[in-house]
Design a protein around this motif. Sequence first.
Motif, PDB file in Angstrom:
ATOM      1  N   VAL A 171       0.831  -1.201   0.000  1.00 14.25           N
ATOM      2  CA  VAL A 171       0.000   0.000   0.000  1.00 14.25           C
ATOM      3  C   VAL A 171       0.868   1.255   0.000  1.00 14.25           C
ATOM      4  O   VAL A 171       1.968   1.263   0.567  1.00 14.25           O
ATOM      5  N   GLN A 172       0.381   2.287  -0.633  1.00 13.66           N
ATOM      6  CA  GLN A 172       1.038   3.595  -0.650  1.00 13.66           C
ATOM      7  C   GLN A 172       1.341   4.034   0.778  1.00 13.66           C
ATOM      8  O   GLN A 172       0.508   3.891   1.681  1.00 13.66           O
ATOM      9  N   SER A 173       2.522   4.576   1.001  1.00  9.97           N
ATOM     10  CA  SER A 173       2.979   4.870   2.367  1.00  9.97           C
ATOM     11  C   SER A 173       2.113   5.884   3.100  1.00  9.97           C
ATOM     12  O   SER A 173       2.075   5.890   4.331  1.00  9.97           O
ATOM     13  N   THR A 174       1.400   6.738   2.362  1.00  7.47           N
ATOM     14  CA  THR A 174       0.584   7.778   2.994  1.00  7.47           C
ATOM     15  C   THR A 174      -0.913   7.499   2.874  1.00  7.47           C
ATOM     16  O   THR A 174      -1.734   8.392   3.067  1.00  7.47           O
ATOM     17  N   TYR A 175      -1.273   6.261   2.582  1.00  7.78           N
ATOM     18  CA  TYR A 175      -2.675   5.907   2.383  1.00  7.78           C
ATOM     19  C   TYR A 175      -3.413   5.853   3.730  1.00  7.78           C
ATOM     20  O   TYR A 175      -2.800   5.729   4.797  1.00  7.78           O
ATOM     21  N   SER A 176      -4.731   5.926   3.662  1.00  9.73           N
ATOM     22  CA  SER A 176      -5.563   5.846   4.867  1.00  9.73           C
ATOM     23  C   SER A 176      -5.546   4.430   5.436  1.00  9.73           C
ATOM     24  O   SER A 176      -5.857   3.462   4.727  1.00  9.73           O
ATOM     25  N   GLY A 177      -5.206   4.295   6.703  1.00 10.34           N
ATOM     26  CA  GLY A 177      -5.190   2.979   7.342  1.00 10.34           C
ATOM     27  C   GLY A 177      -6.559   2.341   7.371  1.00 10.34           C
ATOM     28  O   GLY A 177      -6.702   1.128   7.164  1.00 10.34           O
ATOM     29  N   ARG A 178      -7.581   3.142   7.606  1.00 10.17           N
ATOM     30  CA  ARG A 178      -8.957   2.623   7.654  1.00 10.17           C
ATOM     31  C   ARG A 178      -9.368   2.074   6.290  1.00 10.17           C
ATOM     32  O   ARG A 178      -9.935   0.981   6.190  1.00 10.17           O
ATOM     33  N   ARG A 179      -9.073   2.806   5.235  1.00 10.39           N
ATOM     34  CA  ARG A 179      -9.450   2.364   3.888  1.00 10.39           C
ATOM     35  C   ARG A 179      -8.669   1.114   3.473  1.00 10.39           C
ATOM     36  O   ARG A 179      -9.207   0.231   2.812  1.00 10.39           O
ATOM     37  N   PHE A 180      -7.402   1.061   3.882  1.00  8.70           N
ATOM     38  CA  PHE A 180      -6.605  -0.120   3.542  1.00  8.70           C
ATOM     39  C   PHE A 180      -7.189  -1.362   4.202  1.00  8.70           C
ATOM     40  O   PHE A 180      -7.273  -2.431   3.581  1.00  8.70           O
ATOM     41  N   ALA A 181      -7.618  -1.249   5.454  1.00 10.20           N
ATOM     42  CA  ALA A 181      -8.218  -2.381   6.165  1.00 10.20           C
ATOM     43  C   ALA A 181      -9.488  -2.854   5.450  1.00 10.20           C
ATOM     44  O   ALA A 181      -9.736  -4.064   5.330  1.00 10.20           O
ATOM     45  N   GLU A 182     -10.283  -1.919   4.965  1.00 10.32           N
ATOM     46  CA  GLU A 182     -11.510  -2.264   4.242  1.00 10.32           C
ATOM     47  C   GLU A 182     -11.191  -3.011   2.955  1.00 10.32           C
ATOM     48  O   GLU A 182     -11.865  -3.993   2.593  1.00 10.32           O
ATOM     49  N   ILE A 183     -10.150  -2.564   2.256  1.00 12.79           N
ATOM     50  CA  ILE A 183      -9.759  -3.197   0.997  1.00 12.79           C
ATOM     51  C   ILE A 183      -9.234  -4.612   1.236  1.00 12.79           C
ATOM     52  O   ILE A 183      -9.574  -5.553   0.512  1.00 12.79           O
ATOM     53  N   VAL A 184      -8.402  -4.772   2.257  1.00 18.83           N
ATOM     54  CA  VAL A 184      -7.863  -6.107   2.571  1.00 18.83           C
ATOM     55  C   VAL A 184      -9.001  -7.059   2.918  1.00 18.83           C
ATOM     56  O   VAL A 184      -8.999  -8.227   2.498  1.00 18.83           O
ATOM     57  N   LYS A 185      -9.979  -6.581   3.650  1.00 19.97           N
ATOM     58  CA  LYS A 185     -11.133  -7.420   3.997  1.00 19.97           C
ATOM     59  C   LYS A 185     -11.873  -7.861   2.744  1.00 19.97           C
ATOM     60  O   LYS A 185     -12.253  -9.046   2.614  1.00 19.97           O
ATOM     61  N   ALA A 186     -12.055  -6.947   1.800  1.00 16.45           N
ATOM     62  CA  ALA A 186     -12.748  -7.281   0.550  1.00 16.45           C
ATOM     63  C   ALA A 186     -11.930  -8.259  -0.291  1.00 16.45           C
ATOM     64  O   ALA A 186     -12.477  -9.179  -0.903  1.00 16.45           O
ATOM     65  N   LEU A 187     -10.629  -8.075  -0.298  1.00 16.04           N
ATOM     66  CA  LEU A 187      -9.761  -8.978  -1.055  1.00 16.04           C
ATOM     67  C   LEU A 187      -9.783 -10.380  -0.450  1.00 16.04           C
ATOM     68  O   LEU A 187      -9.780 -11.390  -1.184  1.00 16.04           O
ATOM     69  N   THR A 188      -9.817 -10.450   0.866  1.00 15.33           N
ATOM     70  CA  THR A 188      -9.856 -11.746   1.554  1.00 15.33           C
ATOM     71  C   THR A 188     -11.129 -12.512   1.224  1.00 15.33           C
ATOM     72  O   THR A 188     -11.128 -13.747   1.161  1.00 15.33           O
ATOM     73  N   SER A 189     -12.209 -11.780   0.996  1.00 14.36           N
ATOM     74  CA  SER A 189     -13.479 -12.428   0.641  1.00 14.36           C
ATOM     75  C   SER A 189     -13.475 -12.922  -0.800  1.00 14.36           C
ATOM     76  O   SER A 189     -14.229 -13.832  -1.149  1.00 14.36           O
ATOM     77  N   LYS A 190     -12.608 -12.335  -1.621  1.00 11.48           N
ATOM     78  CA  LYS A 190     -12.622 -12.656  -3.054  1.00 11.48           C
ATOM     79  C   LYS A 190     -11.587 -13.709  -3.432  1.00 11.48           C
ATOM     80  O   LYS A 190     -11.835 -14.549  -4.298  1.00 11.48           O
ATOM     81  N   TYR A 191     -10.415 -13.675  -2.795  1.00 11.95           N
ATOM     82  CA  TYR A 191      -9.313 -14.538  -3.204  1.00 11.95           C
ATOM     83  C   TYR A 191      -9.020 -15.620  -2.159  1.00 11.95           C
ATOM     84  O   TYR A 191      -9.192 -15.402  -0.954  1.00 11.95           O
ATOM     85  N   TYR A 192      -8.541 -16.734  -2.651  1.00  4.25           N
ATOM     86  CA  TYR A 192      -8.267 -17.884  -1.790  1.00  4.25           C
ATOM     87  C   TYR A 192      -7.134 -17.582  -0.813  1.00  4.25           C
ATOM     88  O   TYR A 192      -7.191 -17.912   0.367  1.00  4.25           O
ATOM     89  N   GLU A 193      -6.058 -16.963  -1.311  1.00  5.25           N
ATOM     90  CA  GLU A 193      -4.924 -16.625  -0.450  1.00  5.25           C
ATOM     91  C   GLU A 193      -4.534 -15.167  -0.661  1.00  5.25           C
ATOM     92  O   GLU A 193      -4.268 -14.741  -1.784  1.00  5.25           O
ATOM     93  N   VAL A 194      -4.501 -14.420   0.427  1.00  2.00           N
ATOM     94  CA  VAL A 194      -4.130 -13.004   0.383  1.00  2.00           C
ATOM     95  C   VAL A 194      -2.996 -12.760   1.369  1.00  2.00           C
ATOM     96  O   VAL A 194      -3.124 -13.040   2.561  1.00  2.00           O
ATOM     97  N   ARG A 195      -1.899 -12.273   0.847  1.00  2.00           N
ATOM     98  CA  ARG A 195      -0.762 -11.874   1.707  1.00  2.00           C
ATOM     99  C   ARG A 195      -0.671 -10.348   1.654  1.00  2.00           C
ATOM    100  O   ARG A 195      -0.188  -9.788   0.674  1.00  2.00           O
TER     101      ARG A 195
END
Length: 280
Positions: free
Chosen positions: A157-181
Amino acid sequence: MQIKKAAVQGFCFGVAITVKKAEEAIAGGANVTSLGNVVHNPQMVQSLANRGLKNASSVDEVDSGALFVRAHGLPLEVFESAKEKGLNVIDATCPMVTKIHVQAEKLKADGYKIIVVGDPHHPEVKGTLSHVPGAWCIETVEDVARLPRASRVGVVVQSTYSGRRFAEIVKALTSKYYEVRAINTICTDTHNRQTEAMQLSKEVEVVVVVGGKTSANTKHLAELAEMNGARAFHIEGPDELRAQWFEGVERAGLMSGASTPGWLLDSVAQRMEELSRQLA
C-alpha cells in the motif's frame, strides 16, 4: 480559545532527509534538477527554488548536471534514462518507500499476483509499479470487484494511504481470493499522525490541518478529523485562516502533514492566537 497542538508535527524523517540532501546538493551552486516538487509543500518548494534547485517534468528536459530523486522516488525507467544520459543521480527516495519496493518484489518472487493499493497517479505509486511489472493498482474498496481472478495475491500500500481504507480493501480482497498476503506498508509517521487526528478531533471543535493541497497524507488527516466530529480546515499557510471558523469555539486543534516545516506550523499557531484575541 485554547489551541491544542498535535504531538507529532513538522517534517517526517523521510522528508527531513530529502530536504537536507536537496539543500546540500544546491549549496555549492551545482546544476541540480528535480523531476516534480521535492515535497508537497509550496513554501518549501519555493525556498529551494530560490536557492537554485531547478524543476522539470521529464528526464528528457534534463541534459546535464544532477538529477535529484525526491522522497516519492521515481520509476526504474527514469533511473535508466538518467544513466544513459550521463546524469549524476542524487537518490533521496524515502527509506519507507524503498521498503515498499523491496516488499513488492519479494511477494512477486514468491509467486503472488501483486496488488498495489494507492493513487495510480501519485509519483510514489508509479515508482512502486515499475518494480513489479504487470501488477494491479486499485484505489478504493469498490475497485476490488473489478479485479480479475487469481489464486494468490500479494498486497502492498502507498505509504501515505488511509489505514482505515486499507483495512476495508484487505477485507474485501480476503473475501474474493483464496490466499491473500497483505503487508501494511503505511509508514509509521503516517500511522501516528492519523491516530492523533482521530484522537485530537474528539477533544476539540475545530481542527486546522496545515500542508500542501496536493499532499495525500494531509488530505487524509482532514478527512479523519471530520469523520470524528470536528470541523476540519486544510490550509497551506496562515493567510488562509478565517476568523469565522473560530466564532464560539473554545478548543481548536492544530496539526500538520508530513511535508510541513515546523516554522510554518508556528506561524499558523501565532495567527490563530491573534484571531482568538480579536474574537474575545
